[in-house]
Design a protein around this motif. Structure first.
Motif, mmCIF file in Angstrom:
data_model
loop_
_atom_site.group_PDB
_atom_site.id
_atom_site.type_symbol
_atom_site.label_atom_id
_atom_site.label_comp_id
_atom_site.label_asym_id
_atom_site.label_seq_id
_atom_site.Cartn_x
_atom_site.Cartn_y
_atom_site.Cartn_z
ATOM 1 N N PHE A 67 0.817 -1.217 0.000
ATOM 2 C CA PHE A 67 0.000 0.000 0.000
ATOM 3 C C PHE A 67 0.850 1.266 0.000
ATOM 4 C CE2 PHE A 67 -2.625 -3.314 1.979
ATOM 5 C CZ PHE A 67 -3.739 -3.272 1.145
ATOM 6 N N ASN A 68 2.161 1.088 -0.170
ATOM 7 C CA ASN A 68 3.092 2.232 -0.283
ATOM 8 C C ASN A 68 2.910 3.203 0.883
ATOM 9 O OD1 ASN A 68 5.130 3.718 -1.507
ATOM 10 N ND2 ASN A 68 3.690 4.951 -2.703
ATOM 11 N N LEU A 69 3.025 2.681 2.090
ATOM 12 C CA LEU A 69 2.817 3.488 3.294
ATOM 13 C C LEU A 69 4.107 4.175 3.727
ATOM 14 C CD1 LEU A 69 0.616 1.030 5.390
ATOM 15 C CD2 LEU A 69 -0.124 2.779 3.764
ATOM 16 N N ASP A 70 3.963 5.345 4.301
ATOM 17 C CA ASP A 70 5.084 6.118 4.826
ATOM 18 C C ASP A 70 5.063 6.008 6.353
ATOM 19 O OD1 ASP A 70 6.903 7.990 5.692
ATOM 20 O OD2 ASP A 70 6.325 9.517 4.243
ATOM 21 N N LEU A 71 5.983 5.198 6.904
ATOM 22 C CA LEU A 71 5.994 4.979 8.346
ATOM 23 C C LEU A 71 6.262 6.262 9.126
ATOM 24 C CD1 LEU A 71 7.844 1.550 8.647
ATOM 25 C CD2 LEU A 71 5.481 2.045 9.243
ATOM 26 N N SER A 72 7.130 7.110 8.584
ATOM 27 C CA SER A 72 7.435 8.347 9.301
ATOM 28 C C SER A 72 6.195 9.238 9.398
ATOM 29 C CB SER A 72 8.576 9.092 8.606
ATOM 30 O OG SER A 72 8.202 9.481 7.294
ATOM 31 N N LEU A 73 5.376 9.258 8.352
ATOM 32 C CA LEU A 73 4.149 10.054 8.370
ATOM 33 C C LEU A 73 3.170 9.506 9.403
ATOM 34 C CD1 LEU A 73 2.390 12.299 7.157
ATOM 35 C CD2 LEU A 73 1.629 10.664 5.424
ATOM 36 N N LEU A 74 3.067 8.179 9.475
ATOM 37 C CA LEU A 74 2.175 7.567 10.462
ATOM 38 C C LEU A 74 2.677 7.841 11.878
ATOM 39 C CD1 LEU A 74 1.536 4.155 8.671
ATOM 40 C CD2 LEU A 74 -0.122 5.986 9.001
ATOM 41 N N THR A 75 3.995 7.770 12.072
ATOM 42 C CA THR A 75 4.569 7.994 13.402
ATOM 43 C C THR A 75 4.284 9.409 13.892
ATOM 44 O OG1 THR A 75 6.346 6.428 12.888
ATOM 45 C CG2 THR A 75 6.693 7.888 14.755
ATOM 46 N N LYS A 76 4.294 10.377 12.973
ATOM 47 C CA LYS A 76 4.069 11.769 13.354
ATOM 48 C C LYS A 76 2.673 11.998 13.939
ATOM 49 C CE LYS A 76 7.298 13.737 9.996
ATOM 50 N NZ LYS A 76 7.443 14.516 8.736
ATOM 51 N N GLN A 77 1.746 11.075 13.689
ATOM 52 C CA GLN A 77 0.400 11.235 14.229
ATOM 53 C C GLN A 77 0.345 10.878 15.707
ATOM 54 O OE1 GLN A 77 -1.400 12.654 11.868
ATOM 55 N NE2 GLN A 77 0.278 12.149 10.449
ATOM 56 N N LEU A 78 1.331 10.118 16.180
ATOM 57 C CA LEU A 78 1.288 9.578 17.541
ATOM 58 C C LEU A 78 1.965 10.521 18.525
ATOM 59 C CD1 LEU A 78 1.957 5.846 16.693
ATOM 60 C CD2 LEU A 78 -0.143 6.800 17.627
ATOM 61 N N THR A 79 1.385 11.678 18.727
ATOM 62 C CA THR A 79 1.883 12.631 19.710
ATOM 63 C C THR A 79 0.710 13.130 20.543
ATOM 64 O OG1 THR A 79 1.559 14.592 18.323
ATOM 65 C CG2 THR A 79 3.624 13.379 18.044
ATOM 66 N N ILE A 80 1.023 13.628 21.734
ATOM 67 C CA ILE A 80 -0.064 14.102 22.596
ATOM 68 C C ILE A 80 -0.672 15.393 22.065
ATOM 69 C CG2 ILE A 80 0.892 13.006 24.642
ATOM 70 C CD1 ILE A 80 1.990 15.675 25.505
ATOM 71 N N GLN A 81 0.018 16.021 21.098
ATOM 72 C CA GLN A 81 -0.580 17.192 20.472
ATOM 73 C C GLN A 81 -1.715 16.807 19.526
ATOM 74 O OE1 GLN A 81 2.787 16.788 20.587
ATOM 75 N NE2 GLN A 81 3.150 18.293 22.204
ATOM 76 N N LYS A 82 -1.665 15.579 19.015
ATOM 77 C CA LYS A 82 -2.679 15.142 18.049
ATOM 78 C C LYS A 82 -3.687 14.162 18.626
ATOM 79 C CE LYS A 82 -0.487 16.024 13.619
ATOM 80 N NZ LYS A 82 -0.377 15.546 12.232
ATOM 81 N N ILE A 83 -3.318 13.440 19.661
ATOM 82 C CA ILE A 83 -4.225 12.469 20.275
ATOM 83 C C ILE A 83 -4.824 13.100 21.519
ATOM 84 C CG2 ILE A 83 -4.474 10.130 21.183
ATOM 85 C CD1 ILE A 83 -3.613 10.225 18.269
#
Length: 566
Positions: A65-81
């Motif tokens: 699915f040509n996923l970008d792990l770094s992009l997914l990792t950036k979502q996992l912060t307390i600023q976003k969750i």
């Protein structure tokens, strides 16, 4: 502007969600408990991403699915969750299909509904697919009907909601651990760069044409000289340099460098090699300012202003030079000016002021009965593989140009350089995984590191491999290059005479050994495949290890930021 909400629905074959709201579990509320929900969500998400990066099944999902792990990792912060109570959310409780809503994406943040996630944590439900789905949606991937997230193996991660070992560490311990992990990332990144640079050196042995360099010699280097690449044929030819290519230069006289060239807003037009250039000249612009406008607005010309010091009414000079040499018109029998000036709108400076100082002309060399014109003093399209550089004209006087092979020195130099850089990497790894005797009280963070030990083993065994192909040379040792056992696997060229003999008498065998033939890999390709397994950005052992360390650093930073907020 009306806000648009993206509703994430829990419909992954999980246990049914009961209609009634269960009482919140102590420690998981919107207060400090909300932070615990967020922490466990983030750490579970990081475990999901680690699974994707470190397992064959996970890598298949990434590649498919040509996923970008770094992009997914950036979502996992307390600023976003974020965690919010059901009573605070401003949307309906169920979606169009009747499913309970457990999270909402709004303003680039994921809002977890506290009452729903309390149930999930209490029942220890397998949520990896669900969390993966939400990360995909946050990162902008289309995961409608869970077309990507359903491929994740729930079995591997079903017990992911476990107390985090980071939760048991003090803030000081977390800071120390973060520093250690960051140091490891820096060390591994250093090796990653070293191996990448080494691949660049190895690449020249994938095509051995350049191992035997070509040398160009001239009977008169002050008039003409040259260089050659591997495609040049050994040859001797004569030519005469009749003239050099010149840059066209025009000059204009003027009353003074600070005197105005126009009393009104005007346009100055100059055609450069037939291309029209128009410059806006504000009223009151001085001659010096006029030159500055030309230089800032055109990359084709260079304008210079100076005062001759001779005094009088016209002591200032404006010089306009064509940055390209040669002339625009292909008819070299007649000079055609490269510049045409239109200054009629300027009140004080006119075209009549300008006169040519140097005509733009092409270079001319004569080879036999052929006249060769070029708009440069570097000619690389006449003799295949040879670039001639003209330094001065000497009409009618023949010069001799010779192209010969340099012998073996170029190949020997390149091999020595390859050996030197290989030994540097091996020495670096050995030092990095060792124990510093002088500093026994300071632990070496990478001492005995299994990944570095494995990389060291792969490198040292690759240089001793035997290659079966049509060449009579099967290994580096047959080129006089041996492993020095006393120096722990370093290479050395111990028999340079043997290498020179092969380069002189068996060059085709050497070529096949390095390049391979047909389906048989040569040394360069085989060794490069070994290096690629270490440094490949998607699946290389070093990038994946660096990614996992950075993942842990993110966990710690999230934990530290959470601690500081209470």
């Amino acid at each position: 502007m009306k806000k648009i909400f993206f509703i994430l629905i829990l419909s992954l074959g999980l246990s049914p969600i009961f209609a009634q709201e269960d009482a919140p579990i102590p420690g998981h509320g919107v207060g400090n408990g909300g932070d615990e929900i967020r922490r466990t969500f983030i750490e579970t998400g990081l475990k999901v991403l680690d699974y994707l990066s470190s397992t064959p099944e996970g890598k298949n999902i990434i590649n498919r699915f040509n996923l970008d792990l770094s992009l997914l990792t950036k979502q996992l912060t307390i600023q976003k969750i974020k965690v919010v109570s059901a009573s605070d959310k401003k949307n309906k409780d169920v979606d169009n299909g009747g499913s309970k809503i457990d999270s909402v994406i709004q303003d680039d943040k994921l809002w977890l509904i506290q009452e729903r996630w309390d149930i999930y944590l209490r029942d220890n439900r397998p949520l990896s697919k669900h969390i993966f789905h939400e990360l995909l949606r946050m990162a902008g991937y289309q995961d409608d009907d869970y077309v990507i997230s359903l491929h994740l193996s729930e079995i591997e991660l079903k017990n992911t909601f476990q107390p985090s070992p980071l939760a048991q560490k003090s803030t000081k311990d977390l800071e120390i651990l973060r520093m250690k992990l960051a140091t490891q990332v820096a060390i591994l990144t250093d090796l990653y760069q070293q191996l990448g640079n080494f691949r660049g050196n190895l690449y020249q042995f994938l095509n051995t044409d350049d191992l035997k360099a070509k040398v160009v010699s001239s009977s008169d280097p002050n008039v003409v000289m040259g260089t050659a690449n591997s495609k040049a044929l050994n040859s001797i030819f004569t030519l005469s340099v009749e003239r050099l290519a010149t840059n066209e230069v025009w000059a204009a006289r003027f009353s003074g460098v600070n005197e105005s060239v126009t009393e009104t807003d005007a346009e100055f037009t100059i055609q450069i090699r037939g291309h029209k250039n128009v410059f806006d000249i504000p009223k009151g612009t001085s001659l010096l300012g006029f030159a500055e406008i030309l230089n800032s607005s055109s990359k084709e010309i260079q304008a210079t202003v100076f005062d001759t010091g001779a005094g009088g009414d016209m002591s200032a000079r404006l010089i306009i030079t064509d940055k390209r040499s040669g002339q625009r018109d292909p008819d070299n029998s007649i000079w055609h000016p490269n510049f045409q000036f239109e200054l009629s709108t300027l009140t004080h400076l006119s075209a009549a002021n300008f006169s040519v100082q140097t005509q733009g002309q092409d270079s001319l060399i004569i080879v036999g009965s052929n006249s060769i014109y070029r708009d440069s003093n570097e000619i690389s399209d006449f003799i295949p593989g040879v670039k001639l550089t003209l330094h001065s004209a000497d009409p009618g006087d023949l010069k001799t140009i010779s192209v010969t092979e340099s012998g073996t020195q170029s190949a020997v130099t390149k091999l020595k350089d390859l050996i030197k850089k290989y030994n540097s990497i091996i020495t670096w790894i050995q030092k990095t995984i060792g124990y510093e005797v002088e500093k026994k009280n300071i632990p070496n963070l990478m001492a005995g590191d299994s990944l570095l030990v494995d990389i060291l083993w792969q490198l040292t065994t690759s240089v001793t491999d035997i290659y079966s192909n049509d060449s009579r040379i099967k290994s580096l040792s047959e080129l006089g290059i041996f492993t020095d056992s006393d120096r722990r696997g370093l290479l050395s060229l111990k028999d340079e005479a043997k290498l020179n003999l092969i380069l002189t008498e068996s060059y085709d065998d050497l070529r096949i050994f390095f390049e391979g033939k047909n389906d048989n890999r040569g040394f360069a390709k085989g060794f490069d495949n070994v290096l690629l397994k270490m440094v490949d950005p998607s699946n290389g052992s070093l990038p994946l290890r660096i990614y996992r360390l950075n993942t842990q650093i993110i966990q710690i930073e999230n934990r530290l930021q959470s601690e500081s907020s209470h």
